[in-house]
Motif scaffolding. Structure first.
Motif, mmCIF file in Angstrom:
data_model
loop_
_atom_site.group_PDB
_atom_site.id
_atom_site.type_symbol
_atom_site.label_atom_id
_atom_site.label_comp_id
_atom_site.label_asym_id
_atom_site.label_seq_id
_atom_site.Cartn_x
_atom_site.Cartn_y
_atom_site.Cartn_z
ATOM 1 N N ARG A 107 0.841 -1.265 -0.112
ATOM 2 C CA ARG A 107 -0.025 -0.097 0.218
ATOM 3 C C ARG A 107 0.931 1.161 0.041
ATOM 4 O O ARG A 107 0.717 2.066 -0.717
ATOM 5 C CB ARG A 107 -0.918 0.029 1.203
ATOM 6 C CG ARG A 107 -2.059 -0.925 1.289
ATOM 7 C CD ARG A 107 -3.037 -0.899 2.143
ATOM 8 N NE ARG A 107 -2.509 -1.046 3.485
ATOM 9 C CZ ARG A 107 -2.667 -2.507 4.051
ATOM 10 N NH1 ARG A 107 -3.061 -3.359 3.482
ATOM 11 N NH2 ARG A 107 -2.190 -2.707 5.256
ATOM 12 N N VAL A 108 1.751 1.170 0.640
ATOM 13 C CA VAL A 108 2.753 2.332 1.092
ATOM 14 C C VAL A 108 3.518 2.646 -0.465
ATOM 15 O O VAL A 108 3.792 3.701 -0.813
ATOM 16 C CB VAL A 108 3.673 2.239 2.037
ATOM 17 C CG1 VAL A 108 4.644 3.362 1.774
ATOM 18 C CG2 VAL A 108 3.112 2.433 3.530
ATOM 19 N N SER A 109 4.013 1.463 -0.881
ATOM 20 C CA SER A 109 4.734 1.471 -2.292
ATOM 21 C C SER A 109 3.779 2.127 -3.532
ATOM 22 O O SER A 109 4.194 3.028 -4.242
ATOM 23 C CB SER A 109 5.022 0.167 -2.754
ATOM 24 O OG SER A 109 5.480 -0.139 -3.947
ATOM 25 N N ALA A 110 2.612 1.583 -3.638
ATOM 26 C CA ALA A 110 1.710 2.051 -4.464
ATOM 27 C C ALA A 110 1.337 3.730 -4.250
ATOM 28 O O ALA A 110 1.585 4.257 -5.465
ATOM 29 C CB ALA A 110 0.256 1.275 -4.440
ATOM 30 N N GLN A 150 13.178 5.434 -8.552
ATOM 31 C CA GLN A 150 13.407 4.103 -9.025
ATOM 32 C C GLN A 150 12.058 3.309 -8.789
ATOM 33 O O GLN A 150 11.734 2.291 -9.494
ATOM 34 C CB GLN A 150 14.635 3.461 -8.317
ATOM 35 C CG GLN A 150 15.848 3.979 -8.891
ATOM 36 C CD GLN A 150 17.230 3.321 -8.150
ATOM 37 O OE1 GLN A 150 17.090 3.119 -6.941
ATOM 38 N NE2 GLN A 150 18.036 3.400 -8.954
ATOM 39 N N LEU A 151 11.350 3.604 -7.753
ATOM 40 C CA LEU A 151 10.247 3.033 -7.226
ATOM 41 C C LEU A 151 9.063 3.304 -8.232
ATOM 42 O O LEU A 151 8.616 2.381 -8.679
ATOM 43 C CB LEU A 151 9.629 3.480 -5.922
ATOM 44 C CG LEU A 151 8.409 2.890 -5.302
ATOM 45 C CD1 LEU A 151 8.436 1.183 -5.023
ATOM 46 C CD2 LEU A 151 8.144 3.403 -4.002
ATOM 47 N N ALA A 152 9.029 4.454 -8.632
ATOM 48 C CA ALA A 152 8.040 4.803 -9.978
ATOM 49 C C ALA A 152 8.392 4.139 -10.983
ATOM 50 O O ALA A 152 7.510 3.709 -11.638
ATOM 51 C CB ALA A 152 8.195 6.291 -9.892
ATOM 52 N N ALA A 153 9.604 3.884 -11.359
ATOM 53 C CA ALA A 153 9.968 3.139 -12.512
ATOM 54 C C ALA A 153 9.774 1.674 -12.614
ATOM 55 O O ALA A 153 9.315 1.073 -13.595
ATOM 56 C CB ALA A 153 11.590 3.300 -12.869
ATOM 57 N N VAL A 154 9.857 1.085 -11.214
ATOM 58 C CA VAL A 154 9.234 -0.279 -11.270
ATOM 59 C C VAL A 154 8.142 -0.407 -11.106
ATOM 60 O O VAL A 154 7.397 -1.222 -11.752
ATOM 61 C CB VAL A 154 10.016 -0.770 -9.702
ATOM 62 C CG1 VAL A 154 9.136 -1.998 -9.134
ATOM 63 C CG2 VAL A 154 11.379 -0.864 -9.620
#
Length: 163
Positions: A107-110, A150-154
């Motif tokens: 959830r946090v990642s999204a 990088q998280l957005a790219a993943v």
């Protein structure tokens, strides 16, 4: 949730074309707002309307987006309905980006991938700022990345793969 007789999009007097137009407008209005759960609901309705119009590709993309938001909001009942509708139209929900993230980190990642600040994420998920920071640290370590870009790219890579 409103009863069908109270909700204009559920009335039988609204044509399919008008229903699709209204749901599309709802998604457009809700997208820039922090009302993620309402956006997920609108995406579910729009995806179902697209199915009726035989736009299966558009429906799958819309339903996946709604599923991502519902999951990020912790709306398990809505996520279950979205997952079933997606399955019914030949789509796959997939799993989180690597299968390594527990639900809280997912959830946090999204939300972080969507550009929300840590404080906003904490407020949306009703957790402390420290919890968000801790989850992000774990996410970065598990995914082998060093930051939000990088998280957005993943997340973008995973969205492309799932289509």
């Amino acid at each position: 949730m409103l009863h069908a007789r109270c909700h204009p999009l559920e009335q039988r007097t609204v044509s399919e074309a008008q229903r699709l137009k209204l749901l599309d407008e709802a998604v457009s209005v809700l997208t820039p707002t922090p009302a993620r759960l309402e956006l997920a609901r609108a995406l579910h309705g729009l995806g179902a309307a697209m199915v009726h119009r035989r736009d299966m590709g558009g429906a799958r993309r819309t339903l996946r987006q709604g599923l991502t938001l519902a999951t990020a909001c912790g709306a398990t009942a809505l996520a279950k309905r979205l997952r079933q509708t997606l399955y019914d139209v030949g789509g796959r929900a997939g799993s989180n980006s690597t299968g390594l993230l527990p639900p809280g980190e997912e959830r946090v990642s999204a939300l972080a991938a969507q550009g929300y600040a840590n404080k906003e994420i904490a407020e949306l998920l009703f957790v402390s700022l420290r919890t968000v920071e801790s989850h992000l640290t774990g996410i970065y370590r598990k995914l082998g990345i060093s930051g939000r870009q990088q998280l957005a790219a993943v997340a973008a890579t995973q969205a492309t793969r799932s289509e």
